[in-house]
Scaffold this active site. Sequence first.
Site, PDB file in Angstrom:
ATOM      1  N   ASN A  85       0.850  -1.202   0.000  1.00  0.00           N
ATOM      2  CA  ASN A  85       0.000   0.000   0.000  1.00  0.00           C
ATOM      3  C   ASN A  85       0.879   1.242   0.000  1.00  0.00           C
ATOM      4  O   ASN A  85       2.026   1.216   0.471  1.00  0.00           O
ATOM      5  CB  ASN A  85      -0.880  -0.008   1.253  1.00  0.00           C
ATOM      6  CG  ASN A  85      -1.859   1.155   1.274  1.00  0.00           C
ATOM      7  OD1 ASN A  85      -2.464   1.494   0.256  1.00  0.00           O
ATOM      8  ND2 ASN A  85      -2.006   1.790   2.433  1.00  0.00           N
ATOM      9  N   HIS A 137       0.806   5.357   1.231  1.00  0.00           N
ATOM     10  CA  HIS A 137       0.077   6.221   2.164  1.00  0.00           C
ATOM     11  C   HIS A 137       0.681   7.628   2.121  1.00  0.00           C
ATOM     12  O   HIS A 137       1.913   7.769   2.172  1.00  0.00           O
ATOM     13  CB  HIS A 137       0.172   5.652   3.585  1.00  0.00           C
ATOM     14  CG  HIS A 137      -0.609   6.436   4.568  1.00  0.00           C
ATOM     15  ND1 HIS A 137      -1.985   6.384   4.634  1.00  0.00           N
ATOM     16  CD2 HIS A 137      -0.220   7.333   5.509  1.00  0.00           C
ATOM     17  CE1 HIS A 137      -2.400   7.198   5.584  1.00  0.00           C
ATOM     18  NE2 HIS A 137      -1.363   7.790   6.131  1.00  0.00           N
TER      19      HIS A 137
HETATM   20  C1  GRF Z   1      -2.692   8.648  -2.984  1.00  0.00           C
HETATM   21  O1  GRF Z   1      -2.326   9.905  -2.521  1.00  0.00           O
HETATM   22  C2  GRF Z   1      -2.361   7.578  -1.987  1.00  0.00           C
HETATM   23  O2  GRF Z   1      -1.300   7.897  -1.146  1.00  0.00           O
HETATM   24  C3  GRF Z   1      -3.618   7.473  -1.176  1.00  0.00           C
HETATM   25  O3  GRF Z   1      -4.660   7.702  -2.095  1.00  0.00           O
HETATM   26  C4  GRF Z   1      -4.193   8.510  -3.169  1.00  0.00           C
HETATM   27  C5  GRF Z   1      -4.562   7.810  -4.451  1.00  0.00           C
HETATM   28  O4  GRF Z   1      -4.408   8.627  -5.565  1.00  0.00           O
HETATM   29  N1  GRF Z   1      -3.684   6.178  -0.532  1.00  0.00           N
HETATM   30  P1  GRF Z   1      -4.541   8.015  -7.038  1.00  0.00           P
HETATM   31  O5  GRF Z   1      -5.894   7.340  -7.142  1.00  0.00           O
HETATM   32  O6  GRF Z   1      -3.397   7.053  -7.248  1.00  0.00           O
HETATM   33  O7  GRF Z   1      -4.459   9.195  -7.941  1.00  0.00           O
END
Ligand code: GRF
Length: 198
Positions: A102, A104
Amino acid sequence: MLVSGSGSNLQALIDAAEDPGFGGRIVVVVSDRASVRALDRAEAAGIPTRVVEWSAFADRDSFTRAVCDAVADAGAEAMVLAGFMRILAPVAIERFPERIINIHPALLPAFPGAHAVRQALAHGVKLTGVTVHFVDEQVDHGPIIAQEPVRVFPDDDEASLHARIQQVEHDLYPKVVSAFAQGRLRVAGRIVYWEGPR
Ligand code: GRF
């Protein structure tokens, strides 16, 4: 890959995986909801998509089993979460041990949860960043694979800070997933060791 939204990290991985040396392939993109931009990006790249609707399941466990089945049916050996907004039940970790990653938008263990950027701003931190980690049974908690800092500016709002965080994500996530796909990450308890170049 598991997504729920805009899929900008998915796009970064799609682009990076075009390199024959990347080490792996995105075989399916699974979303917990229909009509999201991430699914359009997958389709444009010719990657099969599956929607596993959260609302179609009685509980987290049965939803998680359906997600795992969709992933396994596609022949995937690991799951990469990018903006996936559902918490997976422990059965996912049983089925894909140390094989779920994941990203974050904060420096964990600071600011876990769905509002990390807003909370970092509200807390007044001067430095936040990006964490890529293995998923375990607790939310935003598993062994940390990589982190990069992002400076908070005095005039930042949530959108401007998240935009700078995402630039870092798009660089970091493909590097981590490539190292993982090449078998260069080793987990010992909470510590992740990288073999070879970063
Ligand atoms: C990212 O900022 C990630 O860190 C968080 O959700 C966002 C997803 O953005 N978990 P995307 O859908 O990849 O544009």
